[in-house]
Design an enzyme around this catalytic site. Structure first.
Site, mmCIF file in Angstrom:
data_model
loop_
_atom_site.group_PDB
_atom_site.id
_atom_site.type_symbol
_atom_site.label_atom_id
_atom_site.label_comp_id
_atom_site.label_asym_id
_atom_site.label_seq_id
_atom_site.Cartn_x
_atom_site.Cartn_y
_atom_site.Cartn_z
ATOM 1 N N HIS A 13 0.857 -1.176 0.000
ATOM 2 C CA HIS A 13 0.000 0.000 0.000
ATOM 3 C C HIS A 13 0.901 1.238 0.000
ATOM 4 C CE1 HIS A 13 -3.898 -1.866 1.829
ATOM 5 N NE2 HIS A 13 -3.269 -2.741 1.056
ATOM 6 N N GLU A 17 0.827 3.779 1.866
ATOM 7 C CA GLU A 17 1.201 4.161 3.228
ATOM 8 C C GLU A 17 2.381 3.346 3.736
ATOM 9 O OE1 GLU A 17 -3.429 4.360 3.134
ATOM 10 O OE2 GLU A 17 -1.836 3.275 2.106
ATOM 11 N N CYS A 62 -2.812 -0.133 7.477
ATOM 12 C CA CYS A 62 -2.039 1.105 7.372
ATOM 13 C C CYS A 62 -2.222 1.987 8.611
ATOM 14 C CB CYS A 62 -2.412 1.843 6.098
ATOM 15 S SG CYS A 62 -1.912 0.925 4.620
#
Length: 142
Positions: free
Chosen positions: A46, A48, A79
């Site tokens: 991801h 993040e 996240c």
């Protein structure tokens, strides 16, 4: 958030869900990233998590005290937990995701070692539009 949107556009060009993340310390960008799950074939990639990884390397520490995160979409549980574990001070996100249900109250409890301050809706229109446009185009191709 504008830099996070630039990262989201990079993801979109790579046929990734257009999400971008920027980590800032003392007013300076120390890390930025975009989704890479499809290209890297990894569920953990991801925006993040990738930005946090870069920030930790840049500061030579897993503790990112004094840092803020800017994300184009409301973070998922993974996240959010990563931000909490990294000791991020503030998380600012653009688009709300009704499916995410980011449990702000959990991350702000005093019983934890650290708490996050979370603010959503930053450049919400722009952040929502890039995601909506991506999925409209994706559905037309199917």
């Amino acid at each position: 958030m504008k830099i996070a949107l630039e990262e989201a556009k990079k993801a979109e060009k790579k046929a990734e869900v257009p999400i971008g993340c920027v980590i800032v310390k003392n007013g300076k960008v120390i890390a930025k990233a975009h989704n890479m799950r499809e290209k890297r074939k990894n569920a953990l990639f991801h925006a993040e998590v990738l930005a946090l990884n870069k920030a930790c390397k840049r500061l030579s520490s897993w503790r990112l005290d004094g840092c803020d995160a800017y994300v184009t979409l409301e973070p998922c549980l993974m996240c959010g937990g990563a931000f909490l574990n990294a000791r991020i001070d503030n998380v600012f996100f653009g688009a709300f995701d009704p499916n995410r249900n980011f449990p702000e109250e959990v991350y702000q409890k005093n019983s934890l070692n650290h708490s996050l301050k979370i603010k959503g809706g930053v450049l919400e229109k722009e952040c929502s539009e890039i995601l909506t446009s991506f999925f409209v185009k994706k559905r037309k191709k199917i």
